[in-house]
Design an enzyme around this catalytic site. Sequence first.
Site, mmCIF file in Angstrom:
data_model
loop_
_atom_site.group_PDB
_atom_site.id
_atom_site.type_symbol
_atom_site.label_atom_id
_atom_site.label_comp_id
_atom_site.label_asym_id
_atom_site.label_seq_id
_atom_site.Cartn_x
_atom_site.Cartn_y
_atom_site.Cartn_z
ATOM 1 N N HIS A 114 4.449 67.281 14.065
ATOM 2 C CA HIS A 114 4.245 66.198 14.544
ATOM 3 C C HIS A 114 3.587 66.751 15.619
ATOM 4 O O HIS A 114 4.295 65.930 16.514
ATOM 5 C CB HIS A 114 5.593 65.027 14.314
ATOM 6 C CG HIS A 114 4.165 63.802 13.866
ATOM 7 N ND1 HIS A 114 3.877 62.866 12.494
ATOM 8 C CD2 HIS A 114 4.061 63.383 15.223
ATOM 9 C CE1 HIS A 114 4.008 61.845 13.502
ATOM 10 N NE2 HIS A 114 3.132 62.314 15.065
ATOM 11 N N HIS B 73 10.278 60.365 14.636
ATOM 12 C CA HIS B 73 9.137 61.030 13.425
ATOM 13 C C HIS B 73 9.942 61.286 12.393
ATOM 14 O O HIS B 73 9.280 61.705 11.355
ATOM 15 C CB HIS B 73 8.402 62.277 14.522
ATOM 16 C CG HIS B 73 7.652 61.847 15.508
ATOM 17 N ND1 HIS B 73 7.179 63.063 16.108
ATOM 18 C CD2 HIS B 73 6.967 60.772 16.040
ATOM 19 C CE1 HIS B 73 6.960 62.243 17.323
ATOM 20 N NE2 HIS B 73 6.633 61.137 17.569
ATOM 21 N N GLY C 18 0.739 63.991 17.561
ATOM 22 C CA GLY C 18 -0.280 63.412 17.570
ATOM 23 C C GLY C 18 0.347 62.462 19.468
ATOM 24 O O GLY C 18 0.496 63.731 19.838
ATOM 25 N N SER C 19 0.551 61.016 19.822
ATOM 26 C CA SER C 19 0.064 61.584 21.089
ATOM 27 C C SER C 19 1.640 61.194 21.612
ATOM 28 O O SER C 19 2.606 62.369 22.611
ATOM 29 C CB SER C 19 -0.323 59.598 21.481
ATOM 30 O OG SER C 19 -0.143 58.720 20.532
ATOM 31 N N ILE D 163 -3.509 65.626 16.147
ATOM 32 C CA ILE D 163 -4.428 67.127 16.600
ATOM 33 C C ILE D 163 -3.445 67.834 15.380
ATOM 34 O O ILE D 163 -4.796 68.632 15.391
ATOM 35 C CB ILE D 163 -2.633 67.353 17.973
ATOM 36 C CG1 ILE D 163 -3.204 65.899 19.023
ATOM 37 C CG2 ILE D 163 -3.812 68.756 18.113
ATOM 38 C CD1 ILE D 163 -2.491 66.460 20.943
ATOM 39 N N GLY D 164 -2.644 67.414 15.064
ATOM 40 C CA GLY D 164 -2.513 68.159 13.903
ATOM 41 C C GLY D 164 -3.436 68.615 12.817
ATOM 42 O O GLY D 164 -3.703 70.318 12.172
ATOM 43 N N ASN E 241 3.835 47.506 12.339
ATOM 44 C CA ASN E 241 4.401 48.732 13.621
ATOM 45 C C ASN E 241 4.240 48.192 14.604
ATOM 46 O O ASN E 241 3.541 48.002 15.471
ATOM 47 C CB ASN E 241 3.820 49.757 12.870
ATOM 48 C CG ASN E 241 4.055 51.138 13.800
ATOM 49 O OD1 ASN E 241 5.158 51.318 15.088
ATOM 50 N ND2 ASN E 241 3.385 52.568 13.958
ATOM 51 N N GLU F 264 2.808 57.606 7.586
ATOM 52 C CA GLU F 264 4.303 56.566 7.676
ATOM 53 C C GLU F 264 4.270 55.475 7.432
ATOM 54 O O GLU F 264 5.661 54.970 6.586
ATOM 55 C CB GLU F 264 4.745 56.575 9.401
ATOM 56 C CG GLU F 264 4.872 58.018 9.697
ATOM 57 C CD GLU F 264 4.455 58.669 11.304
ATOM 58 O OE1 GLU F 264 2.573 57.789 11.631
ATOM 59 O OE2 GLU F 264 5.395 58.834 11.790
ATOM 60 N N ASP G 150 -5.065 62.527 25.814
ATOM 61 C CA ASP G 150 -6.773 62.910 24.828
ATOM 62 C C ASP G 150 -6.663 64.166 24.821
ATOM 63 O O ASP G 150 -7.647 64.947 25.860
ATOM 64 C CB ASP G 150 -7.528 61.845 24.472
ATOM 65 C CG ASP G 150 -8.067 61.919 23.124
ATOM 66 O OD1 ASP G 150 -8.018 62.963 22.315
ATOM 67 O OD2 ASP G 150 -7.833 60.946 22.820
ATOM 68 N N ARG H 292 8.778 49.109 10.724
ATOM 69 C CA ARG H 292 9.046 50.706 11.047
ATOM 70 C C ARG H 292 9.873 50.493 12.849
ATOM 71 O O ARG H 292 9.416 49.218 13.416
ATOM 72 C CB ARG H 292 7.705 51.119 11.764
ATOM 73 C CG ARG H 292 7.737 52.300 12.783
ATOM 74 C CD ARG H 292 6.216 52.661 13.176
ATOM 75 N NE ARG H 292 7.096 54.371 13.474
ATOM 76 C CZ ARG H 292 6.664 55.641 13.896
ATOM 77 N NH1 ARG H 292 5.100 55.289 13.699
ATOM 78 N NH2 ARG H 292 7.167 57.010 14.275
ATOM 79 N N LYS I 92 -0.029 46.701 14.353
ATOM 80 C CA LYS I 92 -0.740 47.661 13.658
ATOM 81 C C LYS I 92 0.339 46.912 12.389
ATOM 82 O O LYS I 92 2.134 47.311 12.373
ATOM 83 C CB LYS I 92 -0.032 49.642 13.603
ATOM 84 C CG LYS I 92 -0.203 49.933 15.057
ATOM 85 C CD LYS I 92 -0.414 51.577 14.551
ATOM 86 C CE LYS I 92 -0.697 52.293 16.274
ATOM 87 N NZ LYS I 92 -0.137 53.476 16.730
ATOM 88 N N ARG J 171 3.638 61.747 27.839
ATOM 89 C CA ARG J 171 5.118 62.363 28.057
ATOM 90 C C ARG J 171 5.509 63.212 28.164
ATOM 91 O O ARG J 171 4.958 64.972 28.083
ATOM 92 C CB ARG J 171 6.198 62.078 27.048
ATOM 93 C CG ARG J 171 6.200 60.339 27.095
ATOM 94 C CD ARG J 171 7.276 60.304 25.446
ATOM 95 N NE ARG J 171 5.427 59.426 24.173
ATOM 96 C CZ ARG J 171 6.183 58.978 23.480
ATOM 97 N NH1 ARG J 171 7.110 59.652 23.033
ATOM 98 N NH2 ARG J 171 5.167 58.457 22.341
#
Length: 390
Positions: A207, A180, A209-210, A328-329, A8, A378, A282, A92, A15, A240
């Site tokens: 979803h 996503h 996250g960042s 975050i979730g 990814n 993922e 963050d 990905r 990653k 964003r």
Amino acid sequence: MDAILVLNAGSSSLKFQLFGIGGPDGPQALVKGKIDGIGTHPHLRATGPAKTLLVDRDCAPSEVPDLPAATHAMAGWMRETQQVNLVAVGHRVVHGGPDYSQPVRLDEQVLQYLERFIPLAPLHQPHNLEPIRTMIERRPELPQVACFDTAFHRGHSAVADHYAIPERFHAEGVRRYGFHGLSYEYISGRLREVAPDVAGGRIVVAHLGSGASLCALSDGRSIESTLGFTALDGLPMGTRCGQIDPGVILYLIDQKGMTAKEVQDLLYKESGLKGLSGVSNDVRDLLESDDPRAAFALDHFVYRVGLHAGAMAAALDGLDAFVFTAGIGENSPEIRAAIAKRLEWCGAELDPAANAAGKSVISTERSRVRLLVVPTDEELMIVRHTLALL
Ligand code: ADP
């Protein structure tokens, strides 16, 4: 042991995860790692099963100046340290364009086709494709598979897929793709295991996250997403902006004299939680901060999640469950509680103790909407697709 590598790649990071395959319990993660700071201060870090640290070291910038070099460095480290028989690589890829609703086996022709979508995702697609080219050149015999963030959403209705601009733009690819998708596809499958009684119903998955978005699942399939043509739409994110009146962009160009690149940087990198708070992108920093702007940014985020959840519920004609996932979730009871409060109008009732304890069901028994926390994966989705295509 046979293994599959999952890659990814982003603008300055690569990653990677290595999965052993062939065991009775399905793919098992052997290594999870990352090279970040590519081109500036490259750093390689990887852990093994049970998070044991395998490597954590800086690399010389001259050794890892770009993504192809990072791919070589990662592959070299893998070869030296992992005694596996690599049978395939799963990548990905953010954009599969209008046609790919499934993963695809890669070759030179497919790669060239995917390069056509670089203008649709200029900040992600070129980076996603670079390691594919490197691997095709390095190991032409090794099967490689591209898994797309857009694919899971390709079943959206034409009504959901269009913007209200002249049709010719839709024909050339200006569509509401949604992203996503690998995360939502994983969650959709996982719900059949952890909540089979609601999995076939009307579900909104958040979803968070960042990058952040919501997806409306009907009978396990995506019918709507808050993300559209690019990963800028919908919810405000770490950096964003999320949904914004296009008139603001015209104002920035016309009245402020900003170039397209400057507007792009503003909306992708300087906005969202970071721009609103002036403190951080963050959520952990914002929760800890005493600065009122940090609290304001979180209030705004939660408000927008609630607002868009209403839109997703409208697309579904109701709501049976709401699922929290990603950084975050999965990790923030405070933010989950604040969002759950915004869902009370449709009958959601949070169980504060279950939420604080990080249980997978965090609603009360009598709640009319099931509130769930389901960790996403993922990479595992990519391995499964890669295996299925082999
Ligand atoms: P990505 O994969 O898009 O980088 P993640 O899904 O890992 O993003 O989410 C990263 C974000 O999750 C962080 O920026 C942070 O805001 C949030 N996060 C992670 N852990 C916590 C936590 N314990 N409490 C609140 N927020 C958290």
